[in-house]
Design a protein around this motif. Structure first.
Motif, mmCIF file in Angstrom:
data_model
loop_
_atom_site.group_PDB
_atom_site.id
_atom_site.type_symbol
_atom_site.label_atom_id
_atom_site.label_comp_id
_atom_site.label_asym_id
_atom_site.label_seq_id
_atom_site.Cartn_x
_atom_site.Cartn_y
_atom_site.Cartn_z
ATOM 1 N N THR A 289 -120.618 -34.258 32.323
ATOM 2 C CA THR A 289 -120.746 -34.597 30.914
ATOM 3 C C THR A 289 -122.211 -34.506 30.509
ATOM 4 O O THR A 289 -123.113 -34.560 31.344
ATOM 5 C CB THR A 289 -120.216 -36.008 30.613
ATOM 6 N N ALA A 295 -121.053 -36.711 22.259
ATOM 7 C CA ALA A 295 -120.896 -37.780 23.245
ATOM 8 C C ALA A 295 -121.849 -38.930 22.934
ATOM 9 O O ALA A 295 -121.471 -40.106 22.977
ATOM 10 C CB ALA A 295 -121.141 -37.243 24.654
ATOM 11 N N ASP A 357 -118.540 -40.372 29.703
ATOM 12 C CA ASP A 357 -119.651 -40.049 30.587
ATOM 13 C C ASP A 357 -119.108 -39.587 31.935
ATOM 14 O O ASP A 357 -117.909 -39.307 32.066
ATOM 15 C CB ASP A 357 -120.600 -41.248 30.750
ATOM 16 N N ALA A 470 -114.448 -35.607 20.052
ATOM 17 C CA ALA A 470 -115.018 -36.958 20.021
ATOM 18 C C ALA A 470 -114.227 -37.929 19.167
ATOM 19 O O ALA A 470 -114.736 -38.508 18.223
ATOM 20 C CB ALA A 470 -116.480 -36.903 19.557
ATOM 21 N N GLY A 818 -120.267 -32.330 24.702
ATOM 22 C CA GLY A 818 -120.398 -33.384 25.689
ATOM 23 C C GLY A 818 -119.927 -33.059 27.085
ATOM 24 O O GLY A 818 -119.879 -33.970 27.922
ATOM 25 N N GLN A 819 -119.580 -31.785 27.407
ATOM 26 C CA GLN A 819 -119.053 -31.529 28.733
ATOM 27 C C GLN A 819 -119.226 -30.080 29.205
ATOM 28 O O GLN A 819 -119.360 -29.157 28.401
ATOM 29 C CB GLN A 819 -117.564 -31.879 28.809
#
Length: 838
Positions: A289, A295, A357, A470, A818-819
């Motif tokens: 992440t 994020a 996370d 998200a 975020g990843q």
């Protein structure tokens, strides 16, 4: 540059006396290497007489080497990368195809493939469904380098021609039943049914049922946290939600042919096929992440904290972009679900939410904490009619008429967590019609051969994207309509003025019109919520309606459609292209041919269909072009005991179309130019009765020579970057394969022992060359033992990926989302196969 290329060519050609290489042929009954007839030049010829680098595979070779789909050819074809699946496609029926560094790695309707896939001479326009199952294949031809003259647009890297079984004049059944790991049960069969002296037919079928190899597992303690149901967000569908497995199959297909041939001047073949592919999603694992943008914003929101611009420590590290835009109230309202703000900081533990996370990165690459959508449903079908008319002993007129459709619905949970952090789903509907006319002939006592032709192609359809980021912070709702019409005229003349010298000249003119209208929007209205919170005056009030003044301030282009990113109206583009080819051949003997060729090809342009910000114009991209010089040799030696082929090539590759990550949106654009150089050496040897060796080595050096300013990506902690001198994606430098086969008599039957080893050097899986997505060098080993009885049956025990080598097949660096995530190759698998032939 010319000196370097000449030296490379000389080195590669000289090395053919020592380096192993391959051509996929079996031994003949006389103990030599059997001949393969191909139609790479629109007429039937021995593959050794065709001045093109071709890897040809017979049905028997494919079966023995456990090749059951187009992607399975990758390990046994030099300078070819064929992967089952592309980033966030969700289906192994989607094909990522590259030959000699040129191809495409996306499934979107606006992106055409760089390697053309042909089914019985009919072009398959979409990468979706192009990873064909091969139940009744007669042979496969992999043509390398631009094939624009005879095959047309979008064969800039090469072409893969799948030729299926033609009906026989006598009753015959050939089939097999396979069982294996992960509950595999597969059946395949072909029946020849004569309907009279002049009419024959065949029916072929296959089924496959297999469990997934990646297990979804529950995240420990997830039930103690609040969550939003996936059905709260728009999607193409909701299916197979929850735990279970990914990478499974439940599919069947059916093909039928009827052929009329009374021995006269007219022959007619009618065919139809239907495929139903019902899979769990492409196996997907969260790799890492990132704390950036979405994020960071979400993690800040649930804690009820605010980060200052540039703050890299608040909310788990990393600047969370939106978190400082409007204070506490701003964070509360920019989410579609306004209850997330501060839920982990209030006095009510029952509404606490998990942050996003690395706690969701599992220790096992075959597990995931995902629990959302998990399906891919594809139906594709078509029909074709082929008419051949002998106008004279030397002239043949051929017509191929075809219509095809595909309908696809897929839903993926690719964030690897029980959150709704990156969920994608799509629907695609596609229709295509094609008509091709060919005039094949010879003259001057067959010293001159020619093919003249005309081609018409029409395609239309739509792709609808649904993406939830998200927990609803951004909700892409993206329907797009596209259509294409093109026509082409082509021809090639091959002339042998002497027994030793041959000359080939050809060309193809193509005109194409494309239409596009994009409707993509954000169902959450994130842009307006941000402007509202930072105090932009026209957007002081956005509920219950968004004013036109606010729409204009936000940059949205269409009055009355405040959420639509694209400008309204149909976009139009036209392309004209001429793809020539010139070749020379020298035949020092009947069994040796050397050749040199110069050819061009092109891939059509289009529009970017994925936006996450409004634009006043529809962003487009131009066509890409390739010019290739090739020198080669083909030889059959030692009384057909040795077949040795080699080719050296250099390609000037211009206007390269690649996907670049712009924020959370993968967008297509012309990246720049490249130079690609390399060679292939292929060998088949029959050193003794029953002993056959197929081998190959391929080398490709592909580097950008220039990169457009908007496409340059500097090296950073996540990525190696895109710049002049950088390597192209999906292109390993080296690939080596060797496959020994030994057959010995045992009683009334015989035993066949076969091994298949491939060494492939490392490659980059994505455009920006993310370190976490890089595929390392791999060593793949397959093997099988078959007993063939004298009574029309055989049984095979085999294993694929014997050493359990695992690598990333595909993936995406969704840094802003975020990843990093990706799909790992299938693990070691055993199988048992019972075959019947009577």
């Amino acid at each position: 540059m010319k000196l370097k290329f000449t030296a490379l060519a000389a080195t590669a050609l000289c090395s053919t006396v020592a380096l192993p290489a391959f051509a996929q042929e079996a031994q003949s009954d006389e103990g030599g290497i059997a001949e393969i007839v191909v139609t790479a030049q629109k007429r039937a010829e021995n593959v050794q007489d065709v001045p093109i680098a071709i890897s040809a595979f017979t049905a028997e070779a494919l079966s023995e080497r456990a090749v059951t789909s187009v992607a399975s050819l990758s390990n046994i074809s030099p300078n070819v990368t064929l992967d089952a699946g592309t980033p966030f496609s969700g289906s192994s029926a989607v094909l990522s195809a590259y030959i000699r560094g040129i191809g495409a790695n996306d499934f979107a309707f606006n992106i055409d493939p760089g390697v053309g896939i042909y089914l019985d001479g009919v072009y398959l326009a979409r990468s979706v469904g192009a990873n064909q199952d091969l139940p009744d294949v007669e042979r496969i031809e992999v043509l390398k380098g631009p094939q624009g003259t005879l095959f047309g647009r979008n064969t800039i890297g090469g072409a893969i021609s799948i030729v299926t079984h033609d009906p026989g004049k006598e009753f015959r059944f050939k089939g097999d039943l396979t069982v294996g790991k992960f509950g595999l049960i597969q059946t395949r069969g072909t029946v020849d049914l004569p309907l009279g002296e002049s009419l024959s037919s065949s029916i072929a079928f296959s089924t496959k049922n297999r469990n997934g190899y990646l297990k979804r597992i529950a995240f420990p303690g997830a039930s103690n946290f609040d969550s939003t149901p996936i059905t709260n967000y728009k999607a193409a569908g909701y299916d197979n939600i929850g735990l279970g497995s990914e990478g499974g199959d439940n599919s069947w297909n059916l093909r039928g042919k009827v052929k009329y041939d009374n021995g006269g001047s007219i022959r007619v073949t009618l065919s139809g096929d239907y495929s139903n592919i019902d899979q769990s999603q492409l196996a997907n694992r969260l790799i890492a992440t990132t704390p950036a943008v979405f994020a960071g914003t979400y993690n800040c929101a649930i804690q009820g904290t605010i980060a200052a611009p540039g703050d890299t420590t608040t909310c788990g590290g990393g600047p969370p972009s939106f978190a400082y835009l409007g204070g506490i109230g701003g964070l509360n309202t920019i989410f579609d679900n306004p209850t997330v703000f501060g839920v982990n900081a209030d006095a009510n533990p029952s509404n606490n939410r998990l942050p996003y996370d690395n706690r969701f990165v599992t220790s096992d690459i075959d597990t995931s904490y995902a629990n959302g959508n998990n399906y891919s449903k594809l139906k594709s079908y078509g029909g074709a009619g082929t008419i051949e008319v002998d106008l004279s002993d030397d002239v043949l007129l051929k017509s191929i008429t075809a219509y095809r459709e595909l309908h696809w619905n897929v839903g993926m949970d690719i964030d690897g967590s029980p959150l709704n952090f990156l969920h994608t789903s799509f629907t695609m509907n596609q229709y295509q019609f094609s008509q091709e006319l060919q005039l094949n002939g010879s003259a001057m006592d067959k010293k001159l051969n020619y093919v003249l032709g005309a081609y018409y192609f029409k395609e239309a359809g739509d792709l609808h994207d649904y993406v939830t980021f998200a927990e609803g912070l951004l909700q892409v709702d993206g329907p797009n309509d596209l259509s294409t019409k093109n026509y082409a005229f082509f021809g090639q003349v091959d002339y042998r003025p002497t027994e030793q010298i041959g000359i080939s000249i050809g060309g193809r003119y193509t005109h194409e019109n494309k239409l596009f209208e994009g409707f993509q929007s954000d169902a959450n209205g994130l842009t307006y919520k941000i402007l509202n919170q930072v105090g932009v005056p026209p957007c002081a009030s956005i509920n219950p309606t968004i004013s036109d003044a606010c729409r204009i301030a936000a940059g949205f282009p269409n009055a009355g459609q405040p959420l639509r990113y694209y400008i309204a109206g149909t976009q139009k583009k036209s392309f004209n292209n001429f793809s020539p080819k010139v070749g020379l051949q020298y035949h020092p003997s009947d069994d040796v041919m050397t050749y040199a060729s110069w050819s061009k090809g092109y891939k059509t342009g289009g529009w970017t269909t994925r936006l996450s910000n409004p634009l006043q114009t529809a962003p487009d991209f131009d066509e890409e072009k390739a010019t290739t010089w090739e020198v080669g040799v083909k030889s059959t030696l030692i009384d057909r005991k040795l077949q040795l082929n080699a080719a050296v090539f250099t390609t000037k590759y211009a206007g390269i179309q690649l996907n670049f990550q712009q924020g959370v949106s993968p967008t297509i654009q012309n990246a720049g130019d490249a130079r690609i150089k390399g060679f292939e050496v292929e060998l088949t040897a029959a050193p003794a009765d029953g002993f056959l060796i197929n081998a190959s080595v391929g080398f490709t050096d592909s580097k950008y020579t220039s990169v457009l300013p908007g496409a340059q990506v500097a090296a950073n902690p996540f990525q190696a970057g895109v710049f002049p001198g950088a390597d192209l994606p999906k292109t390993p430098k080296w690939k080596f394969n060797i496959s020994p086969r030994y057959e010995l008599a045992v009683g009334e039957g015989k035993v066949v022992l076969l091994a298949d080893y491939t060494r492939t050097s490392s490659l980059w899986n994505d455009t920006e060359r993310a370190y976490l997505l890089q595929r390392p060098s791999t060593d793949m080993l397959n093997g099988s033992i078959t007993y063939k009885s004298g009574n029309n049956w055989d049984i095979t025990a085999g294993m694929t990926n014997i050493t359990d080598e695992r690598y990333l097949v595909t993936g995406q660096a969704q840094i802003a989302g975020g990843q990093f995530y990706g799909t790992y190759s299938r693990p070691r698998e055993w199988y048992l196969k019972l075959g019947l032939d009577f």
